[in-house]
Design a protein around this motif. Structure first.
Motif, PDB file in Angstrom:
ATOM      1  N   LEU A   1       0.840  -1.212   0.000  1.00 31.17           N
ATOM      2  CA  LEU A   1       0.000   0.000   0.000  1.00 31.17           C
ATOM      3  C   LEU A   1       0.869   1.254   0.000  1.00 31.17           C
ATOM      4  O   LEU A   1       0.547   2.236  -0.688  1.00 31.17           O
ATOM      5  CB  LEU A   1      -0.939   0.000   1.212  1.00 31.17           C
ATOM      6  N   GLN A   2       1.960   1.244   0.767  1.00 31.94           N
ATOM      7  CA  GLN A   2       2.870   2.399   0.786  1.00 31.94           C
ATOM      8  C   GLN A   2       3.468   2.618  -0.602  1.00 31.94           C
ATOM      9  O   GLN A   2       3.592   3.760  -1.065  1.00 31.94           O
ATOM     10  CB  GLN A   2       3.990   2.195   1.813  1.00 31.94           C
ATOM     11  N   GLN A   3       3.833   1.528  -1.290  1.00 36.45           N
ATOM     12  CA  GLN A   3       4.393   1.627  -2.645  1.00 36.45           C
ATOM     13  C   GLN A   3       3.358   2.199  -3.603  1.00 36.45           C
ATOM     14  O   GLN A   3       3.658   3.081  -4.396  1.00 36.45           O
ATOM     15  CB  GLN A   3       4.882   0.247  -3.112  1.00 36.45           C
ATOM     16  N   GLU A   4       2.116   1.712  -3.486  1.00 41.78           N
ATOM     17  CA  GLU A   4       1.034   2.239  -4.330  1.00 41.78           C
ATOM     18  C   GLU A   4       0.836   3.728  -4.080  1.00 41.78           C
ATOM     19  O   GLU A   4       0.673   4.518  -5.014  1.00 41.78           O
ATOM     20  CB  GLU A   4      -0.284   1.506  -4.041  1.00 41.78           C
ATOM     21  N   LEU A   5       0.866   4.107  -2.796  1.00 47.45           N
ATOM     22  CA  LEU A   5       0.668   5.504  -2.417  1.00 47.45           C
ATOM     23  C   LEU A   5       1.793   6.371  -2.995  1.00 47.45           C
ATOM     24  O   LEU A   5       1.531   7.443  -3.550  1.00 47.45           O
ATOM     25  CB  LEU A   5       0.627   5.619  -0.892  1.00 47.45           C
ATOM     26  N   ARG A   6       3.045   5.905  -2.909  1.00 43.44           N
ATOM     27  CA  ARG A   6       4.187   6.640  -3.473  1.00 43.44           C
ATOM     28  C   ARG A   6       4.006   6.840  -4.984  1.00 43.44           C
ATOM     29  O   ARG A   6       4.240   7.921  -5.511  1.00 43.44           O
ATOM     30  CB  ARG A   6       5.492   5.885  -3.202  1.00 43.44           C
ATOM     31  N   THR A   7       3.590   5.774  -5.631  1.00 42.21           N
ATOM     32  CA  THR A   7       3.378   5.835  -7.088  1.00 42.21           C
ATOM     33  C   THR A   7       2.298   6.863  -7.414  1.00 42.21           C
ATOM     34  O   THR A   7       2.476   7.688  -8.316  1.00 42.21           O
ATOM     35  CB  THR A   7       2.968   4.446  -7.622  1.00 42.21           C
ATOM     36  N   ILE A   8       1.206   6.843  -6.667  1.00 39.00           N
ATOM     37  CA  ILE A   8       0.112   7.803  -6.898  1.00 39.00           C
ATOM     38  C   ILE A   8       0.601   9.226  -6.661  1.00 39.00           C
ATOM     39  O   ILE A   8       0.333  10.124  -7.459  1.00 39.00           O
ATOM     40  CB  ILE A   8      -1.100   7.475  -5.989  1.00 39.00           C
ATOM     41  N   VAL A   9       1.345   9.439  -5.559  1.00 42.93           N
ATOM     42  CA  VAL A   9       1.856  10.778  -5.238  1.00 42.93           C
ATOM     43  C   VAL A   9       2.825  11.242  -6.323  1.00 42.93           C
ATOM     44  O   VAL A   9       2.753  12.386  -6.785  1.00 42.93           O
ATOM     45  CB  VAL A   9       2.537  10.784  -3.842  1.00 42.93           C
TER      46      VAL A   9
END
Length: 117
Positions: free
Chosen positions: A87-95
């Motif tokens: 989820l943190q990786q997904e969030l970084r990608t989105i940001v």
């Protein structure tokens, strides 16, 4: 007179023998009572030993249950940590994607002014 003495000695010996016999019977009764008490103590100790063995078995069973619960909890924790990383990786990608989008750049320009390099 000698006959009387002999009869008296026989009575004394008989009396002494009867006295010793009574003492021996008393001693025998005491010994039998002690033996009975010891047998009861032995039964109590054997029962206590059985109880201890049963308690040990029950405790081992409880430990096994707790170990299985612990393993399940640890496994769940590992899965949650992996999910969290994902989820943190997904969030970084989105940001990162939103930082480079024209709308974000325009909003940033309006809020912070032109970018300074």
């Amino acid at each position: 007179k000698q006959k009387e003495q002999t009869e008296q000695q026989l009575r004394d010996v008989k009396e002494q023998g009867e006295k010793q016999l009574l003492e021996m019977r008393h001693f025998l009764k005491q010994t039998e009572q002690q033996l009975h008490d010891m047998r009861q103590q032995k039964q109590q100790i054997e029962q206590q030993l059985q109880d201890v063995k049963q308690n040990k078995a029950d405790m081992k069973e409880q430990i096994d249950v707790y170990e299985k619960r612990l393993q399940a909890t640890e496994s769940m924790l590992v899965n949650m940590q992996q999910k969290n990383k994902s989820l943190q990786q997904e969030l970084r990608t989105i940001v990162q994607q939103s930082d480079t989008s024209p709308i974000t750049q325009t909003a940033n320009f309006m809020e912070y002014g032109p970018e300074v390099h």
